[in-house]
Scaffold this motif. Structure first.
Motif, PDB file in Angstrom:
ATOM      1  N   GLU A 323      17.929  15.342 -25.886  1.00 20.58           N
ATOM      2  CA  GLU A 323      18.019  16.473 -26.818  1.00 20.58           C
ATOM      3  C   GLU A 323      16.765  17.348 -26.748  1.00 20.58           C
ATOM      4  OE1 GLU A 323      21.302  14.608 -29.846  1.00 20.58           O
ATOM      5  OE2 GLU A 323      19.189  14.396 -30.391  1.00 20.58           O
ATOM      6  N   GLN A 324      15.641  16.707 -26.532  1.00 25.55           N
ATOM      7  CA  GLN A 324      14.381  17.453 -26.460  1.00 25.55           C
ATOM      8  C   GLN A 324      14.303  18.279 -25.170  1.00 25.55           C
ATOM      9  OE1 GLN A 324      10.738  15.178 -27.550  1.00 25.55           O
ATOM     10  NE2 GLN A 324       9.908  15.705 -25.559  1.00 25.55           N
ATOM     11  N   ARG A 325      14.788  17.729 -24.082  1.00 32.90           N
ATOM     12  CA  ARG A 325      14.528  18.319 -22.771  1.00 32.90           C
ATOM     13  C   ARG A 325      15.717  19.092 -22.203  1.00 32.90           C
ATOM     14  NH1 ARG A 325      11.065  20.537 -19.870  1.00 32.90           N
ATOM     15  NH2 ARG A 325      10.348  19.595 -17.930  1.00 32.90           N
ATOM     16  N   CYS A 326      16.942  18.659 -22.506  1.00 32.05           N
ATOM     17  CA  CYS A 326      18.118  19.210 -21.808  1.00 32.05           C
ATOM     18  C   CYS A 326      18.990  20.055 -22.727  1.00 32.05           C
ATOM     19  CB  CYS A 326      18.943  18.092 -21.178  1.00 32.05           C
ATOM     20  SG  CYS A 326      17.993  17.055 -20.067  1.00 32.05           S
ATOM     21  N   GLU A 327      18.458  20.461 -23.839  1.00 28.95           N
ATOM     22  CA  GLU A 327      19.214  21.283 -24.768  1.00 28.95           C
ATOM     23  C   GLU A 327      19.658  22.588 -24.083  1.00 28.95           C
ATOM     24  OE1 GLU A 327      17.891  22.145 -28.853  1.00 28.95           O
ATOM     25  OE2 GLU A 327      19.982  22.787 -28.741  1.00 28.95           O
ATOM     26  N   GLY A 328      20.906  23.000 -24.338  1.00 28.18           N
ATOM     27  CA  GLY A 328      21.379  24.261 -23.765  1.00 28.18           C
ATOM     28  C   GLY A 328      21.980  24.114 -22.384  1.00 28.18           C
ATOM     29  N   TYR A 329      22.070  22.873 -21.865  1.00 29.37           N
ATOM     30  CA  TYR A 329      22.645  22.665 -20.538  1.00 29.37           C
ATOM     31  C   TYR A 329      24.038  22.048 -20.587  1.00 29.37           C
ATOM     32  CZ  TYR A 329      18.374  24.181 -18.295  1.00 29.37           C
ATOM     33  OH  TYR A 329      17.325  24.942 -17.861  1.00 29.37           O
ATOM     34  N   GLY A 330      24.700  22.153 -21.706  1.00 30.10           N
ATOM     35  CA  GLY A 330      26.122  21.781 -21.754  1.00 30.10           C
ATOM     36  C   GLY A 330      26.407  20.294 -21.819  1.00 30.10           C
ATOM     37  N   LEU A 331      25.439  19.517 -22.323  1.00 26.99           N
ATOM     38  CA  LEU A 331      25.692  18.075 -22.474  1.00 26.99           C
ATOM     39  C   LEU A 331      25.969  17.739 -23.929  1.00 26.99           C
ATOM     40  CD1 LEU A 331      22.821  16.589 -20.264  1.00 26.99           C
ATOM     41  CD2 LEU A 331      25.232  16.824 -19.649  1.00 26.99           C
ATOM     42  N   GLY A 332      26.914  16.835 -24.155  1.00 25.46           N
ATOM     43  CA  GLY A 332      27.174  16.319 -25.506  1.00 25.46           C
ATOM     44  C   GLY A 332      26.927  14.829 -25.523  1.00 25.46           C
ATOM     45  N   LEU A 333      27.171  14.204 -26.647  1.00 22.70           N
ATOM     46  CA  LEU A 333      26.928  12.767 -26.814  1.00 22.70           C
ATOM     47  C   LEU A 333      28.222  12.098 -27.261  1.00 22.70           C
ATOM     48  CD1 LEU A 333      24.775  10.470 -26.967  1.00 22.70           C
ATOM     49  CD2 LEU A 333      24.477  11.089 -29.380  1.00 22.70           C
ATOM     50  N   ALA A 334      28.698  11.117 -26.471  1.00 24.95           N
ATOM     51  CA  ALA A 334      29.918  10.388 -26.856  1.00 24.95           C
ATOM     52  C   ALA A 334      29.588   9.123 -27.622  1.00 24.95           C
ATOM     53  CB  ALA A 334      30.726  10.033 -25.612  1.00 24.95           C
ATOM     54  N   GLY A 394      12.308  -0.134 -18.744  1.00 26.17           N
ATOM     55  CA  GLY A 394      11.138   0.194 -19.549  1.00 26.17           C
ATOM     56  C   GLY A 394      11.223   1.605 -20.116  1.00 26.17           C
ATOM     57  N   PHE A 395      10.323   1.900 -21.056  1.00 25.95           N
ATOM     58  CA  PHE A 395      10.356   3.183 -21.764  1.00 25.95           C
ATOM     59  C   PHE A 395       9.940   4.354 -20.854  1.00 25.95           C
ATOM     60  CE2 PHE A 395      10.149  -0.108 -24.958  1.00 25.95           C
ATOM     61  CZ  PHE A 395      11.109   0.298 -25.859  1.00 25.95           C
ATOM     62  N   GLU A 396       8.965   4.097 -19.979  1.00 29.47           N
ATOM     63  CA  GLU A 396       8.559   5.183 -19.070  1.00 29.47           C
ATOM     64  C   GLU A 396       9.706   5.545 -18.125  1.00 29.47           C
ATOM     65  OE1 GLU A 396       4.856   4.590 -16.976  1.00 29.47           O
ATOM     66  OE2 GLU A 396       5.124   6.415 -15.799  1.00 29.47           O
ATOM     67  N   GLU A 397      10.501   4.553 -17.752  1.00 26.56           N
ATOM     68  CA  GLU A 397      11.660   4.851 -16.902  1.00 26.56           C
ATOM     69  C   GLU A 397      12.653   5.761 -17.614  1.00 26.56           C
ATOM     70  OE1 GLU A 397      12.940   1.424 -14.005  1.00 26.56           O
ATOM     71  OE2 GLU A 397      12.558   0.609 -16.004  1.00 26.56           O
ATOM     72  N   VAL A 398      12.778   5.574 -18.916  1.00 23.78           N
ATOM     73  CA  VAL A 398      13.684   6.433 -19.680  1.00 23.78           C
ATOM     74  C   VAL A 398      13.165   7.872 -19.632  1.00 23.78           C
ATOM     75  CG1 VAL A 398      14.684   6.886 -21.961  1.00 23.78           C
ATOM     76  CG2 VAL A 398      14.416   4.530 -21.163  1.00 23.78           C
ATOM     77  N   TRP A 399      11.858   7.993 -19.827  1.00 18.04           N
ATOM     78  CA  TRP A 399      11.254   9.335 -19.737  1.00 18.04           C
ATOM     79  C   TRP A 399      11.566   9.956 -18.370  1.00 18.04           C
ATOM     80  CZ3 TRP A 399       8.396  12.853 -22.576  1.00 18.04           C
ATOM     81  CH2 TRP A 399       7.800  13.878 -21.828  1.00 18.04           C
ATOM     82  N   ASN A 400      11.295   9.191 -17.306  1.00 19.57           N
ATOM     83  CA  ASN A 400      11.484   9.744 -15.952  1.00 19.57           C
ATOM     84  C   ASN A 400      12.944  10.067 -15.678  1.00 19.57           C
ATOM     85  OD1 ASN A 400       8.762   9.657 -15.316  1.00 19.57           O
ATOM     86  ND2 ASN A 400       8.870   7.543 -14.567  1.00 19.57           N
ATOM     87  N   ALA A 401      13.851   9.247 -16.170  1.00 17.38           N
ATOM     88  CA  ALA A 401      15.282   9.504 -15.955  1.00 17.38           C
ATOM     89  C   ALA A 401      15.674  10.842 -16.568  1.00 17.38           C
ATOM     90  CB  ALA A 401      16.121   8.375 -16.566  1.00 17.38           C
ATOM     91  N   VAL A 402      15.194  11.098 -17.779  1.00 18.40           N
ATOM     92  CA  VAL A 402      15.549  12.354 -18.453  1.00 18.40           C
ATOM     93  C   VAL A 402      14.890  13.530 -17.739  1.00 18.40           C
ATOM     94  CG1 VAL A 402      15.435  13.650 -20.615  1.00 18.40           C
ATOM     95  CG2 VAL A 402      15.956  11.205 -20.651  1.00 18.40           C
ATOM     96  N   GLU A 403      13.681  13.330 -17.244  1.00 22.30           N
ATOM     97  CA  GLU A 403      13.003  14.392 -16.494  1.00 22.30           C
ATOM     98  C   GLU A 403      13.821  14.760 -15.241  1.00 22.30           C
ATOM     99  OE1 GLU A 403      10.613  15.969 -17.862  1.00 22.30           O
ATOM    100  OE2 GLU A 403      10.494  17.329 -16.154  1.00 22.30           O
ATOM    101  N   HIS A 404      14.326  13.747 -14.541  1.00 21.15           N
ATOM    102  CA  HIS A 404      15.184  14.014 -13.367  1.00 21.15           C
ATOM    103  C   HIS A 404      16.463  14.735 -13.799  1.00 21.15           C
ATOM    104  CE1 HIS A 404      12.979  12.086 -10.134  1.00 21.15           C
ATOM    105  NE2 HIS A 404      12.804  10.986 -10.855  1.00 21.15           N
ATOM    106  N   LEU A 405      17.035  14.304 -14.895  1.00 22.93           N
ATOM    107  CA  LEU A 405      18.264  14.948 -15.377  1.00 22.93           C
ATOM    108  C   LEU A 405      17.996  16.430 -15.653  1.00 22.93           C
ATOM    109  CD1 LEU A 405      21.197  14.834 -16.413  1.00 22.93           C
ATOM    110  CD2 LEU A 405      20.317  13.992 -18.608  1.00 22.93           C
ATOM    111  N   TYR A 406      16.863  16.701 -16.285  1.00 25.20           N
ATOM    112  CA  TYR A 406      16.492  18.090 -16.568  1.00 25.20           C
ATOM    113  C   TYR A 406      16.381  18.892 -15.260  1.00 25.20           C
ATOM    114  CZ  TYR A 406      13.618  22.130 -17.485  1.00 25.20           C
ATOM    115  OH  TYR A 406      13.149  23.407 -17.505  1.00 25.20           O
ATOM    116  N   GLN A 407      15.715  18.319 -14.283  1.00 21.67           N
ATOM    117  CA  GLN A 407      15.525  19.024 -12.995  1.00 21.67           C
ATOM    118  C   GLN A 407      16.867  19.327 -12.342  1.00 21.67           C
ATOM    119  OE1 GLN A 407      12.597  19.950 -11.715  1.00 21.67           O
ATOM    120  NE2 GLN A 407      11.255  18.945 -13.205  1.00 21.67           N
ATOM    121  N   VAL A 408      17.756  18.321 -12.343  1.00 20.17           N
ATOM    122  CA  VAL A 408      19.069  18.484 -11.712  1.00 20.17           C
ATOM    123  C   VAL A 408      19.846  19.625 -12.376  1.00 20.17           C
ATOM    124  CG1 VAL A 408      21.347  17.363 -11.581  1.00 20.17           C
ATOM    125  CG2 VAL A 408      19.299  16.144 -10.819  1.00 20.17           C
ATOM    126  N   LEU A 409      19.716  19.715 -13.702  1.00 18.67           N
ATOM    127  CA  LEU A 409      20.443  20.755 -14.438  1.00 18.67           C
ATOM    128  C   LEU A 409      19.750  22.115 -14.283  1.00 18.67           C
ATOM    129  CD1 LEU A 409      21.099  18.685 -17.677  1.00 18.67           C
ATOM    130  CD2 LEU A 409      22.854  19.440 -16.061  1.00 18.67           C
TER     131      LEU A 409
END
Ligand SMILES: *Cc1c(COP(=O)(O)O)cnc(C)c1O
Length: 426
Positions: A323-334, A394-409
């Motif tokens: 929500e912090q990083r990918c807002e406005g890129y058309g993702l919702g939460l199921a 781990g928690f840092e992996e979660v951060w990095n995963a979202v960062e990659h998701l942001y880049q891809v979008l």
């Protein structure tokens, strides 16, 4: 604002952090698919070599006794039992989830036919995992039952006097939504029906209390959060109230009271052993033990309660960062935000046809492994699914995963043609 330093801090103070060292994961890979195929325990390679070269290669047939091959289903079942709130000698590790479901659903239908012959409906959720519905459909045809499928919010109203068996998956594979096992079981019983739970996405991921809920039957998977390896045997649990009421329909010799008496007639073994069928896959069962060692190692660190707390922290963090990083890129939460209604995965949604599959492929190319599930007809939303296994994520992996998701979008990287190619297994 959550920062990278916050995430690193959380790893540093995570009491379960050391458990990650038990697993072999390729360096740099962020593996968020442990809900589909758990990671490899480091001990598995040596154990496989020992089973193959020593127990099979050297000791050959003596290993049935000498290496304890013969009672592996019961011994492993007893190790799974505390993870699911079952008692000793109530669980066996054997066969696949689909086959175990066939056995326990048959038992439930037979009991229902004896106790309440006018009840002829087996109820489940339309969005249950397909194999569960296919097995139920086949059984209903053979047994003269009707399979009724409803949405989760329609279950309560469907608990009527026609209902014989309610069969649900505790944590939904597509959305990560979790049922309240105790209250749903109580409602099924109050309506006069038997309750069958599938724990495929629960065992090893969320605390489960089958006996506390008074459930009737359960099955679950060995290769997801239990980390038993590809195609690992599944498990089944039968409430001791029912175990000896019925021969399960696959009455093979491993479920016989005296298999090596070689008598022509079938006499079921006492207890849950009668739910075995034929000769077991010993190599696979042996590796499932390595997966269960991870939970034994977690025990002194707080066990399932600590794993659950970390799993919720990981999934909360992922949702907040998306929500912090990918807002406005058309993702919702199921996935439900409420802790009591969430398993150990987070499912993001995307309008059907808007590249959910390609986004997942682009993430995989960046070393972030999640998976894609096509939208159901009802919502037209496709799903990007991310599983968080607290034993090794781990928690840092979660951060990095979202960062990659942001880049891809943000880069539109997902629109590259190579990410549109669908393979046989998604
Ligand atoms: C993964 C899963 C299965 C898998 O069944 P198999 O027999 O191992 O193929 C079954 N049911 C549910 C709910 C699952 O999530």
């Amino acid at each position: 604002m959550i920062t990278l330093q916050d995430c690193q801090q959380r790893d540093a103070s995570d009491p379960l952090r050391s458990l990650r060292d038990l697993f072999s994961l390729p360096p740099g890979l962020i593996y968020l698919d442990g809900n589909s195929l758990g990671a490899m325990p480091k001990s598995a390679a040596a154990r496989a070599a020992q089973v193959v070269t020593q127990e099979w290669g050297q000791d050959l047939i003596q290993s049935w006794n000498k290496a304890g091959w013969f009672d592996l289903p019961q011994r492993l079942g007893n190790r799974i039992a505390p993870l699911i709130g079952a008692g000793q000698d109530q669980v066996v590790a054997t066969d696949s989830t689909s086959i175990n479901l066939y056995k326990v659903l048959s038992a439930a239908i037979t009991i229902a036919k004896q106790d309440a012959p006018l009840r002829r409906v087996l109820l489940s959720e339309r969005s249950n995992f397909p194999t569960d519905l296919y097995i139920a459909e086949g059984l209903c045809q053979a047994q003269g039952f009707t399979l009724k499928l409803v949405e989760p919010e329609e279950i309560a109203a469907a608990l009527d006097s026609d209902l014989a068996v309610l069969m649900l998956t505790h944590v939904n594979y597509r959305t990560g939504a979790m049922h309240d096992m105790a209250s749903v079981t109580a409602a099924a019983h109050a309506a006069g029906a038997l309750m069958v739970w599938d724990l495929a996405h629960s065992a090893g991921a969320v605390p489960v209390d089958l006996l506390g809920a008074g459930a009737d039957f359960a099955v679950g998977c060995g290769y997801k959060y239990l980390n038993g390896g590809p195609g690992a045997p599944a498990f089944l649990w039968v409430n001791p109230l029912h175990t000896e009421r019925f021969w399960q329909p696959l009455s093979g010799w491993w479920g016989h009271a005296a298999p090596f008496a070689f008598t022509p007639d079938y006499q079921p073994a006492p207890g849950v052993t009668r739910y075995l069928c034929g000769t077991q896959p010993v190599v696979s069962l042996s590796l499932l033990a390595c997966g269960l060692d991870g939970f034994a190692a977690a025990e002194p660190l707080g066990g399932m309660a600590a794993l659950r707390a970390k799993s919720l922290a990981l999934t909360d963090l992922f949702i907040a960062l998306v929500e912090q990083r990918c807002e406005g890129y058309g993702l919702g939460l199921a996935t439900p935000r409420e802790h009591a209604k969430r398993g150990s995965q987070v499912c993001l949604t995307r309008e059907h046809g808007q590249g959910a599959f390609a986004i997942v492929q682009a993430l995989i190319a960046r070393g972030v492994v999640g998976d894609f599930r096509a939208g159901d007809g009802a919502t037209h939303k496709d799903i990007l699914r991310f599983g968080f296994t607290p034993l090794y994520i781990g928690f840092e992996e979660v951060w990095n995963a979202v960062e990659h998701l942001y880049q891809v979008l943000a880069n539109g990287e997902w629109q590259r043609p190579e990410f549109k190619q669908q393979q046989a297994v998604t």
